[in-house]
Design a protein around this motif. Sequence first.
Motif, PDB file in Angstrom:
ATOM      1  N   ILE A  61      17.145  20.739 -25.536  1.00 46.87           N
ATOM      2  CA  ILE A  61      15.914  20.332 -24.873  1.00 46.87           C
ATOM      3  C   ILE A  61      16.008  20.755 -23.410  1.00 46.87           C
ATOM      4  O   ILE A  61      17.026  20.511 -22.757  1.00 46.87           O
ATOM      5  CB  ILE A  61      15.700  18.813 -24.974  1.00 46.87           C
ATOM      6  CG1 ILE A  61      15.568  18.409 -26.437  1.00 46.87           C
ATOM      7  CG2 ILE A  61      14.485  18.378 -24.165  1.00 46.87           C
ATOM      8  CD1 ILE A  61      15.506  16.925 -26.665  1.00 46.87           C
ATOM      9  N   VAL A  62      14.940  21.372 -22.907  1.00 47.14           N
ATOM     10  CA  VAL A  62      14.887  21.795 -21.510  1.00 47.14           C
ATOM     11  C   VAL A  62      13.812  20.964 -20.820  1.00 47.14           C
ATOM     12  O   VAL A  62      12.674  20.896 -21.287  1.00 47.14           O
ATOM     13  CB  VAL A  62      14.550  23.296 -21.383  1.00 47.14           C
ATOM     14  CG1 VAL A  62      14.506  23.716 -19.925  1.00 47.14           C
ATOM     15  CG2 VAL A  62      15.555  24.140 -22.152  1.00 47.14           C
ATOM     16  N   SER A  63      14.182  20.340 -19.707  1.00 42.13           N
ATOM     17  CA  SER A  63      13.221  19.524 -18.960  1.00 42.13           C
ATOM     18  C   SER A  63      12.300  20.407 -18.132  1.00 42.13           C
ATOM     19  O   SER A  63      12.567  21.594 -17.934  1.00 42.13           O
ATOM     20  CB  SER A  63      13.962  18.579 -18.015  1.00 42.13           C
ATOM     21  OG  SER A  63      14.488  19.320 -16.921  1.00 42.13           O
ATOM     22  N   GLN A  64      11.262  19.811 -17.630  1.00 37.55           N
ATOM     23  CA  GLN A  64      10.428  20.492 -16.652  1.00 37.55           C
ATOM     24  C   GLN A  64      11.248  20.653 -15.371  1.00 37.55           C
ATOM     25  O   GLN A  64      12.310  20.047 -15.232  1.00 37.55           O
ATOM     26  CB  GLN A  64       9.167  19.674 -16.361  1.00 37.55           C
ATOM     27  CG  GLN A  64       8.287  19.478 -17.585  1.00 37.55           C
ATOM     28  CD  GLN A  64       7.773  20.809 -18.141  1.00 37.55           C
ATOM     29  OE1 GLN A  64       7.400  21.688 -17.384  1.00 37.55           O
ATOM     30  NE2 GLN A  64       7.789  20.943 -19.452  1.00 37.55           N
ATOM     31  N   LYS A  65      10.759  21.439 -14.444  1.00 38.87           N
ATOM     32  CA  LYS A  65      11.504  21.665 -13.202  1.00 38.87           C
ATOM     33  C   LYS A  65      11.714  20.354 -12.452  1.00 38.87           C
ATOM     34  O   LYS A  65      10.840  19.500 -12.414  1.00 38.87           O
ATOM     35  CB  LYS A  65      10.772  22.650 -12.302  1.00 38.87           C
ATOM     36  CG  LYS A  65      10.863  24.069 -12.772  1.00 38.87           C
ATOM     37  CD  LYS A  65      10.260  24.999 -11.762  1.00 38.87           C
ATOM     38  CE  LYS A  65      10.427  26.425 -12.234  1.00 38.87           C
ATOM     39  NZ  LYS A  65       9.834  27.383 -11.307  1.00 38.87           N
ATOM     40  N   THR A  66      12.890  20.237 -11.864  1.00 37.10           N
ATOM     41  CA  THR A  66      13.192  19.092 -11.021  1.00 37.10           C
ATOM     42  C   THR A  66      12.685  19.391  -9.614  1.00 37.10           C
ATOM     43  O   THR A  66      12.122  20.452  -9.356  1.00 37.10           O
ATOM     44  CB  THR A  66      14.711  18.828 -10.986  1.00 37.10           C
ATOM     45  OG1 THR A  66      15.359  19.965 -10.408  1.00 37.10           O
ATOM     46  CG2 THR A  66      15.261  18.570 -12.371  1.00 37.10           C
ATOM     47  N   VAL A  73      19.081  21.007 -18.880  1.00 45.91           N
ATOM     48  CA  VAL A  73      19.237  21.377 -20.277  1.00 45.91           C
ATOM     49  C   VAL A  73      20.106  20.310 -20.933  1.00 45.91           C
ATOM     50  O   VAL A  73      21.178  19.973 -20.434  1.00 45.91           O
ATOM     51  CB  VAL A  73      19.900  22.767 -20.418  1.00 45.91           C
ATOM     52  CG1 VAL A  73      20.111  23.120 -21.878  1.00 45.91           C
ATOM     53  CG2 VAL A  73      19.060  23.827 -19.716  1.00 45.91           C
ATOM     54  N   MET A  74      19.624  19.772 -22.066  1.00 51.04           N
ATOM     55  CA  MET A  74      20.356  18.732 -22.774  1.00 51.04           C
ATOM     56  C   MET A  74      20.658  19.190 -24.190  1.00 51.04           C
ATOM     57  O   MET A  74      19.791  19.753 -24.859  1.00 51.04           O
ATOM     58  CB  MET A  74      19.537  17.445 -22.821  1.00 51.04           C
ATOM     59  CG  MET A  74      19.295  16.851 -21.458  1.00 51.04           C
ATOM     60  SD  MET A  74      18.094  15.513 -21.489  1.00 51.04           S
ATOM     61  CE  MET A  74      16.573  16.455 -21.530  1.00 51.04           C
ATOM     62  N   ILE A  75      21.887  18.949 -24.615  1.00 46.57           N
ATOM     63  CA  ILE A  75      22.277  19.196 -25.997  1.00 46.57           C
ATOM     64  C   ILE A  75      22.203  17.843 -26.692  1.00 46.57           C
ATOM     65  O   ILE A  75      22.972  16.937 -26.399  1.00 46.57           O
ATOM     66  CB  ILE A  75      23.697  19.780 -26.088  1.00 46.57           C
ATOM     67  CG1 ILE A  75      23.793  21.069 -25.284  1.00 46.57           C
ATOM     68  CG2 ILE A  75      24.084  20.000 -27.547  1.00 46.57           C
ATOM     69  CD1 ILE A  75      25.202  21.606 -25.129  1.00 46.57           C
ATOM     70  N   MET A  76      21.225  17.701 -27.591  1.00 47.22           N
ATOM     71  CA  MET A  76      20.992  16.428 -28.262  1.00 47.22           C
ATOM     72  C   MET A  76      21.539  16.487 -29.691  1.00 47.22           C
ATOM     73  O   MET A  76      21.553  17.540 -30.314  1.00 47.22           O
ATOM     74  CB  MET A  76      19.497  16.124 -28.319  1.00 47.22           C
ATOM     75  CG  MET A  76      18.808  16.117 -26.980  1.00 47.22           C
ATOM     76  SD  MET A  76      19.340  14.787 -25.901  1.00 47.22           S
ATOM     77  CE  MET A  76      18.573  13.404 -26.694  1.00 47.22           C
ATOM     78  N   ASP A  77      21.949  15.329 -30.179  1.00 48.32           N
ATOM     79  CA  ASP A  77      22.480  15.237 -31.529  1.00 48.32           C
ATOM     80  C   ASP A  77      22.237  13.830 -32.040  1.00 48.32           C
ATOM     81  O   ASP A  77      21.969  12.915 -31.260  1.00 48.32           O
ATOM     82  CB  ASP A  77      23.974  15.543 -31.502  1.00 48.32           C
ATOM     83  CG  ASP A  77      24.511  16.022 -32.834  1.00 48.32           C
ATOM     84  OD1 ASP A  77      23.764  16.009 -33.827  1.00 48.32           O
ATOM     85  OD2 ASP A  77      25.679  16.425 -32.877  1.00 48.32           O
TER      86      ASP A  77
END
Length: 95
Positions: A61-66, A73-77
């Motif tokens: 998952i990639v967030s909107q710009k900070t 970028v998050m690696i989710m599981d």
Amino acid sequence: MIEIQISARELVDLLKSGLFEEFRSKFQRLVKEGVHTPFELADAINTLIQEADPGSDSKIIVSQKTNSDKHIVMIMDASRFFGEAFTVTRQMFVV
């Protein structure tokens, strides 16, 4: 199109191998060099993960710009501790 599939396949292989630091480094390098956007890479990686294992809960998952014009970028599981209804961030980094 073929180039992003090759990059995404290499990144998926790193994830499967548990090489998170190498994954992070390669992902950041590809974005920094302007080869791909973080959203393109995440989409390609998620597609390959689902093709390889349709039941997989893993995804990028990639967030909107900070505020600093960066993306998170998050690696989710899926959580093995709390059950399948919960997702857990396994890794997080900035690009």
